[in-house]
Design an enzyme around this catalytic site. Structure first.
Site, short mmCIF file in Angstrom:
data_model
loop_
_atom_site.label_atom_id
_atom_site.label_comp_id
_atom_site.label_asym_id
_atom_site.label_seq_id
_atom_site.Cartn_x
_atom_site.Cartn_y
_atom_site.Cartn_z
N ASP A 1 -1.86 -0.69 5.97
CA ASP A 1 -2.11 0.00 7.23
C ASP A 1 -3.58 0.29 7.49
O ASP A 1 -3.95 0.67 8.60
CB ASP A 1 -1.34 1.32 7.28
N SER B 1 -2.98 0.31 -4.21
CA SER B 1 -3.45 1.51 -3.51
C SER B 1 -4.86 1.87 -3.91
O SER B 1 -5.36 1.43 -4.95
CB SER B 1 -2.50 2.68 -3.81
N GLY B 2 -5.48 2.69 -3.09
CA GLY B 2 -6.78 3.25 -3.46
C GLY B 2 -6.65 4.44 -4.38
O GLY B 2 -7.65 4.95 -4.88
N LYS C 1 -8.44 -4.92 -3.33
CA LYS C 1 -7.02 -5.18 -3.57
C LYS C 1 -6.71 -6.67 -3.57
O LYS C 1 -5.93 -7.17 -4.39
CB LYS C 1 -6.16 -4.47 -2.53
N ASN D 1 -8.91 -0.81 4.04
CA ASN D 1 -9.00 -1.20 2.63
C ASN D 1 -7.86 -2.12 2.22
O ASN D 1 -7.73 -2.50 1.05
CB ASN D 1 -9.06 0.03 1.72
N ASP E 1 0.86 -1.17 0.00
CA ASP E 1 0.00 0.00 0.00
C ASP E 1 0.90 1.23 0.00
O ASP E 1 2.10 1.14 0.31
CB ASP E 1 -0.89 -0.04 1.24
N MET E 2 0.35 2.39 -0.30
CA MET E 2 1.19 3.59 -0.36
C MET E 2 1.01 4.49 0.86
O MET E 2 1.88 4.55 1.72
CB MET E 2 0.88 4.36 -1.66
N ASP E 3 -0.10 5.22 0.96
CA ASP E 3 -0.29 6.18 2.04
C ASP E 3 -0.30 5.48 3.39
O ASP E 3 -1.07 4.55 3.62
CB ASP E 3 -1.60 6.95 1.85
#
Length: 276
Positions: A216, A43-44, A193, A219, A8-10
Site C-alpha cells: 500500500d 514489512s518495514g 523489499k 516502500n 506488507d503488513m500496516d
C-alpha cells in the site's frame, strides 16, 4: 502459477484495529501449505513484532523485516544488510541538526533504540512497532549492534521535503522512503523489499512471475514491480496504485485474504484489467 505470496503488513494485511481475520487466514494458510506455496511477510517493521502476529505459523512463515535489510526462514536469520558505522553517525548528526523536530528510531539487528528525551507520544508509537526497544541517553556513543534502518517521525506537511532533501544530498549513503502518514524510513541503498524477495526467490528456484505481492505504500514499490501478480490496496498511495497490476479491496475489507481466496480457487491466473 503462484508459488509464493508476499504481503506488507500496516495498511495492507492489517486492518485499522492493527489485526486481521485470524480464523479466515488459518483456513487459507492451510490451503497454501497443501500446495507448497511460500508465505512471506515483507514489512518495514521489526522482526520480533512481525512474528508476534503469527503465533501458530511463525515456524513456517518467512519474514522480511526492516524494509528488506533482514530475512528470516524458520526463525533463522538468512539475509542481513547493514550500514557502516560512519554512515550511521553521519545520518544521526544530520537528523540532530534538522530545522524542525525529527523523532528518530535507530533500528539494529538485535534491538531498536531511541533517545530517553523523546516525547511520550513518540515513545508510545515506538513501543507499538518495536518489541525489542531500548532507550539511550545519547547517540554519541552507539550501542553494540549492527544497524539496518532509521525510522523517522516528521511533521506530516514536511514528509516530502525530508524525503526529497535526503535523497538529493545523501543518495550514496541512504535512501529515504515514505512509509505512510508522517513516517519516513531511511534504508540502505539498493536494499529494499524487492531485493530481499528476489534473493529469496532465487534460493527457492521460484521466478518473479510466480510471485503474488500486496502493498500500500511507497516502500512497497520495488516489491510490486518485481511480482508477476501485484496488488495495491484500494487505500494505498497513488504511486503504489500506479505501480501494481491490480487493485485489491482495502485492508479493512480483508482485501488480501479476499484476493488470495479467489486466486487459490484457480490453477492459473487469467489476465485482468484493474478492478476491485
Amino acid at each position: 502459477m503462484i508459488k509464493a505470496i508476499a504481503v506488507d503488513m500496516d495498511g495492507t494485511f492489517l486492518n485499522s484495529d492493527n489485526d486481521y481475520n485470524r480464523e479466515r487466514f488459518a483456513k487459507i494458510y492451510s490451503k497454501m501449505q497443501s500446495r507448497n506455496i511460500k508465505f512471506i511477510v515483507a514489512s518495514g517493521n521489526q522482526y520480533a513484532q512481525l512474528r508476534s502476529f503469527f503465533p501458530d505459523q511463525e515456524q513456517e512463515v518467512t519474514f522480511v523485516s526492516e524494509n528488506g535489510a533482514l530475512a528470516f526462514i524458520n526463525n533463522q536469520l538468512v539475509h542481513k544488510a547493514v550500514f557502516d558505522q560512519t554512515t550511521v553517525q553521519t545520518v544521526l548528526d544530520l537528523l540532530t541538526n534538522f530545522p524542525f523536530k525529527v523523532g528518530t528510531i535507530l533500528c539494529g539487528v538485535s534491538k531498536a533504540y531511541l533517545l530517553q528525551n523523546e516525547t511520550k507520544e513518540f515513545k508510545n508509537i515506538a513501543q507499538k512497532y518495536y518489541y525489542q526497544l531500548a532507550e539511550v541517553a545519547s547517540f554519541s556513543f552507539l550501542p553494540e549492534d549492527e544497524f539496518v534502518k532509521f525510522a523517522l517521525e516528521v511533521p506530516n506537511e514536511q514528509v516530502s521535503e525530508v524525503v526529497d532533501f535526503i535523497n538529493q544530498q545523501y543518495a550514496s549513503k541512504v535512501v529515504a522512503v515514505s512509509s505512510g502518514h508522517s513516517s519516513v524510513d531511511l534504508i540502505i541503498p539498493n536494499m529494499h523489499k524487492g531485493k530481499a524477495l528476489q534473493l529469496l526467490l532465487e534460493n527457492w528456484g521460484i521466478a518473479p512471475s510466480e510471485l503474488l505481492a500486496f502493498g500500500d505504500g511507497n516502500n512497497d514499490l520495488e516489491m510490486l514491480t518485481l511480482a508477476g501478480y501485484s496488488y495495491a490496496m484500494k487505500n494505498g498511495s497513488k504511486d503504489a496504485i500506479e505501480t501494481a497490476h491490480y487493485i485489491a479491496p482495502s485492508s479493512d475489507e480483508d482485501g488480501v485474504l479476499t484476493v488470495i481466496e479467489s486466486l487459490l480457487a484457480k490453477d492459473e491466473i487469467k489476465t485482468r484489467s484493474k478492478e476491485l
